[in-house]
Design a protein around this motif. Sequence first.
Motif, PDB file in Angstrom:
ATOM      1  N   LYS A 246      52.588  40.203  27.093  1.00 41.86           N
ATOM      2  CA  LYS A 246      53.355  41.314  27.668  1.00 41.86           C
ATOM      3  C   LYS A 246      53.279  42.557  26.783  1.00 41.86           C
ATOM      4  O   LYS A 246      53.267  43.684  27.290  1.00 41.86           O
ATOM      5  CB  LYS A 246      54.810  40.898  27.868  1.00 41.86           C
ATOM      6  CG  LYS A 246      55.596  41.863  28.743  1.00 41.86           C
ATOM      7  CD  LYS A 246      56.943  41.294  29.118  1.00 41.86           C
ATOM      8  CE  LYS A 246      57.662  42.216  30.095  1.00 41.86           C
ATOM      9  NZ  LYS A 246      58.962  41.670  30.531  1.00 41.86           N
ATOM     10  N   ILE A 247      53.216  42.354  25.473  1.00 36.99           N
ATOM     11  CA  ILE A 247      53.050  43.489  24.565  1.00 36.99           C
ATOM     12  C   ILE A 247      51.740  44.211  24.865  1.00 36.99           C
ATOM     13  O   ILE A 247      51.704  45.443  25.003  1.00 36.99           O
ATOM     14  CB  ILE A 247      53.085  43.015  23.095  1.00 36.99           C
ATOM     15  CG1 ILE A 247      54.471  42.498  22.719  1.00 36.99           C
ATOM     16  CG2 ILE A 247      52.676  44.160  22.158  1.00 36.99           C
ATOM     17  CD1 ILE A 247      54.545  41.863  21.355  1.00 36.99           C
ATOM     18  N   ILE A 248      50.661  43.447  24.968  1.00 41.06           N
ATOM     19  CA  ILE A 248      49.346  44.060  25.217  1.00 41.06           C
ATOM     20  C   ILE A 248      49.292  44.656  26.620  1.00 41.06           C
ATOM     21  O   ILE A 248      48.704  45.725  26.826  1.00 41.06           O
ATOM     22  CB  ILE A 248      48.232  43.023  25.011  1.00 41.06           C
ATOM     23  CG1 ILE A 248      48.247  42.528  23.564  1.00 41.06           C
ATOM     24  CG2 ILE A 248      46.867  43.617  25.343  1.00 41.06           C
ATOM     25  CD1 ILE A 248      47.279  41.398  23.273  1.00 41.06           C
ATOM     26  N   ALA A 249      49.930  44.010  27.595  1.00 43.67           N
ATOM     27  CA  ALA A 249      49.987  44.565  28.953  1.00 43.67           C
ATOM     28  C   ALA A 249      50.696  45.915  28.952  1.00 43.67           C
ATOM     29  O   ALA A 249      50.259  46.867  29.619  1.00 43.67           O
ATOM     30  CB  ALA A 249      50.688  43.592  29.890  1.00 43.67           C
ATOM     31  N   GLY A 250      51.786  46.006  28.187  1.00 44.24           N
ATOM     32  CA  GLY A 250      52.486  47.286  28.075  1.00 44.24           C
ATOM     33  C   GLY A 250      51.643  48.335  27.377  1.00 44.24           C
ATOM     34  O   GLY A 250      51.632  49.511  27.773  1.00 44.24           O
ATOM     35  N   MET A 251      50.921  47.932  26.339  1.00 47.85           N
ATOM     36  CA  MET A 251      50.044  48.864  25.625  1.00 47.85           C
ATOM     37  C   MET A 251      48.934  49.389  26.531  1.00 47.85           C
ATOM     38  O   MET A 251      48.598  50.582  26.507  1.00 47.85           O
ATOM     39  CB  MET A 251      49.454  48.180  24.393  1.00 47.85           C
ATOM     40  CG  MET A 251      50.472  47.872  23.314  1.00 47.85           C
ATOM     41  SD  MET A 251      49.819  46.766  22.027  1.00 47.85           S
ATOM     42  CE  MET A 251      48.485  47.757  21.367  1.00 47.85           C
ATOM     43  N   ILE A 252      48.359  48.486  27.348  1.00 46.45           N
ATOM     44  CA  ILE A 252      47.308  48.908  28.281  1.00 46.45           C
ATOM     45  C   ILE A 252      47.877  49.895  29.300  1.00 46.45           C
ATOM     46  O   ILE A 252      47.229  50.895  29.663  1.00 46.45           O
ATOM     47  CB  ILE A 252      46.695  47.683  28.977  1.00 46.45           C
ATOM     48  CG1 ILE A 252      45.885  46.867  27.961  1.00 46.45           C
ATOM     49  CG2 ILE A 252      45.803  48.106  30.153  1.00 46.45           C
ATOM     50  CD1 ILE A 252      45.397  45.540  28.492  1.00 46.45           C
ATOM     51  N   THR A 253      49.088  49.642  29.762  1.00 47.75           N
ATOM     52  CA  THR A 253      49.725  50.561  30.709  1.00 47.75           C
ATOM     53  C   THR A 253      49.909  51.939  30.087  1.00 47.75           C
ATOM     54  O   THR A 253      49.653  52.963  30.731  1.00 47.75           O
ATOM     55  CB  THR A 253      51.084  50.001  31.154  1.00 47.75           C
ATOM     56  OG1 THR A 253      50.907  48.685  31.690  1.00 47.75           O
ATOM     57  CG2 THR A 253      51.720  50.888  32.208  1.00 47.75           C
ATOM     58  N   ILE A 254      50.340  51.960  28.833  1.00 47.56           N
ATOM     59  CA  ILE A 254      50.486  53.238  28.128  1.00 47.56           C
ATOM     60  C   ILE A 254      49.148  53.956  28.043  1.00 47.56           C
ATOM     61  O   ILE A 254      49.042  55.168  28.284  1.00 47.56           O
ATOM     62  CB  ILE A 254      51.072  53.002  26.721  1.00 47.56           C
ATOM     63  CG1 ILE A 254      52.502  52.489  26.819  1.00 47.56           C
ATOM     64  CG2 ILE A 254      51.024  54.292  25.890  1.00 47.56           C
ATOM     65  CD1 ILE A 254      53.037  51.933  25.522  1.00 47.56           C
ATOM     66  N   GLY A 255      48.096  53.194  27.699  1.00 47.26           N
ATOM     67  CA  GLY A 255      46.769  53.795  27.615  1.00 47.26           C
ATOM     68  C   GLY A 255      46.303  54.362  28.936  1.00 47.26           C
ATOM     69  O   GLY A 255      45.717  55.450  28.995  1.00 47.26           O
ATOM     70  N   LEU A 256      46.564  53.641  30.048  1.00 40.85           N
ATOM     71  CA  LEU A 256      46.157  54.118  31.367  1.00 40.85           C
ATOM     72  C   LEU A 256      46.904  55.393  31.748  1.00 40.85           C
ATOM     73  O   LEU A 256      46.312  56.331  32.301  1.00 40.85           O
ATOM     74  CB  LEU A 256      46.396  53.027  32.417  1.00 40.85           C
ATOM     75  CG  LEU A 256      45.491  51.790  32.323  1.00 40.85           C
ATOM     76  CD1 LEU A 256      45.944  50.725  33.314  1.00 40.85           C
ATOM     77  CD2 LEU A 256      44.035  52.170  32.579  1.00 40.85           C
ATOM     78  N   PHE A 257      48.196  55.432  31.461  1.00 44.35           N
ATOM     79  CA  PHE A 257      48.955  56.649  31.755  1.00 44.35           C
ATOM     80  C   PHE A 257      48.480  57.817  30.894  1.00 44.35           C
ATOM     81  O   PHE A 257      48.368  58.949  31.375  1.00 44.35           O
ATOM     82  CB  PHE A 257      50.449  56.406  31.537  1.00 44.35           C
ATOM     83  CG  PHE A 257      51.157  55.896  32.749  1.00 44.35           C
ATOM     84  CD1 PHE A 257      51.606  56.761  33.721  1.00 44.35           C
ATOM     85  CD2 PHE A 257      51.360  54.544  32.930  1.00 44.35           C
ATOM     86  CE1 PHE A 257      52.252  56.301  34.856  1.00 44.35           C
ATOM     87  CE2 PHE A 257      52.007  54.060  34.059  1.00 44.35           C
ATOM     88  CZ  PHE A 257      52.451  54.937  35.023  1.00 44.35           C
ATOM     89  N   GLY A 258      48.211  57.527  29.621  1.00 41.09           N
ATOM     90  CA  GLY A 258      47.700  58.586  28.749  1.00 41.09           C
ATOM     91  C   GLY A 258      46.362  59.119  29.223  1.00 41.09           C
ATOM     92  O   GLY A 258      46.110  60.334  29.216  1.00 41.09           O
ATOM     93  N   LEU A 259      45.481  58.218  29.662  1.00 38.53           N
ATOM     94  CA  LEU A 259      44.181  58.637  30.195  1.00 38.53           C
ATOM     95  C   LEU A 259      44.356  59.481  31.446  1.00 38.53           C
ATOM     96  O   LEU A 259      43.689  60.515  31.608  1.00 38.53           O
ATOM     97  CB  LEU A 259      43.338  57.396  30.507  1.00 38.53           C
ATOM     98  CG  LEU A 259      41.968  57.658  31.158  1.00 38.53           C
ATOM     99  CD1 LEU A 259      41.074  58.472  30.233  1.00 38.53           C
ATOM    100  CD2 LEU A 259      41.294  56.345  31.535  1.00 38.53           C
ATOM    101  N   ALA A 260      45.257  59.056  32.341  1.00 37.98           N
ATOM    102  CA  ALA A 260      45.488  59.809  33.571  1.00 37.98           C
ATOM    103  C   ALA A 260      46.023  61.208  33.272  1.00 37.98           C
ATOM    104  O   ALA A 260      45.595  62.201  33.881  1.00 37.98           O
ATOM    105  CB  ALA A 260      46.466  59.048  34.467  1.00 37.98           C
ATOM    106  N   ILE A 261      46.940  61.303  32.312  1.00 37.38           N
ATOM    107  CA  ILE A 261      47.492  62.605  31.946  1.00 37.38           C
ATOM    108  C   ILE A 261      46.410  63.500  31.358  1.00 37.38           C
ATOM    109  O   ILE A 261      46.293  64.687  31.690  1.00 37.38           O
ATOM    110  CB  ILE A 261      48.650  62.425  30.944  1.00 37.38           C
ATOM    111  CG1 ILE A 261      49.855  61.799  31.639  1.00 37.38           C
ATOM    112  CG2 ILE A 261      49.049  63.760  30.317  1.00 37.38           C
ATOM    113  CD1 ILE A 261      50.956  61.396  30.694  1.00 37.38           C
ATOM    114  N   ASP A 262      45.577  62.945  30.485  1.00 39.60           N
ATOM    115  CA  ASP A 262      44.528  63.738  29.854  1.00 39.60           C
ATOM    116  C   ASP A 262      43.493  64.205  30.875  1.00 39.60           C
ATOM    117  O   ASP A 262      43.045  65.356  30.833  1.00 39.60           O
ATOM    118  CB  ASP A 262      43.853  62.929  28.748  1.00 39.60           C
ATOM    119  CG  ASP A 262      42.902  63.771  27.915  1.00 39.60           C
ATOM    120  OD1 ASP A 262      43.379  64.647  27.179  1.00 39.60           O
ATOM    121  OD2 ASP A 262      41.677  63.556  28.017  1.00 39.60           O
TER     122      ASP A 262
END
Length: 281
Positions: A246-262
Amino acid sequence: MLKQHWRGRWLRQILRHSSGLMVPVVTVALWQLASSLGWVNALVLPSPWAVLHKWFEYLAPTAPYDAAAGSKLAWLFSGELLRDALGSMYRVIMGFVIGAGLALPLGLLMGASPRIYGLMNLTVQLIRPIPPIAYIPLAILWFGLGNPPALFLIALGAFFPVLMNTIAGVRQVDGIYLRAARNLGANQRTLFLRVMLPAAVPYILSGVRIGIGTAFIVVIVAEMIAVSNGLGFRIMEAREYFWSDKIIAGMITIGLFGLAIDLGMSALNNHLLRWHRGLEH
């Protein structure tokens, strides 16, 4: 001909972006191989398949659909991941609007007026190196727990990138353009609006892009400490129960949102700076 042109353009776009997927795909493949061969402890580093399973479990609605209980859209957004993501995005947007809304006029004033720059620069340079994380104890003392301290920290994180880039953008205007505008009879207001501000727009947008990225980093830290929901909070909760997947799943979600914002900011920059790129080429 037009259809072939657009088809070729889309093909070039797909090839250009697909090349960037090589490193993530190879990394995930090696990670899965190491997990399958038992080279890593599954409790410490679960396999990509386990993380993906947890991610979908985290995304899924928390209860079976009941038409009498509410709309289908509300049910779809009842999943823990979506609720956490919406909470984090709300804080990012609100904190960024506050920080950038304060930084932009101050940056324009400091860039355009040597007197205001001399008055404010020492204070700005004194406060700027202090990371927003260092303000966490004060933010909790001042605002308590919940959204207010998180918004304060996010606004602080977004403030300085926008401020410094705005100042740099206004101050870097070539003196030749300023003298030419004055010779053509431009007053100070026209000089600022028609010469300084357009020249500073690329710098301002770069500051906005950096500021949003910083805001997203700060929101995760703030949620780990001062907020009872959001992606950062959920990662800390998973750490307490040793839910590595779940930690890594949350980290991946953060990365996806960051990529989308960028990507969104990059597209916005390209759209707003079409005139600037035309001048460069």
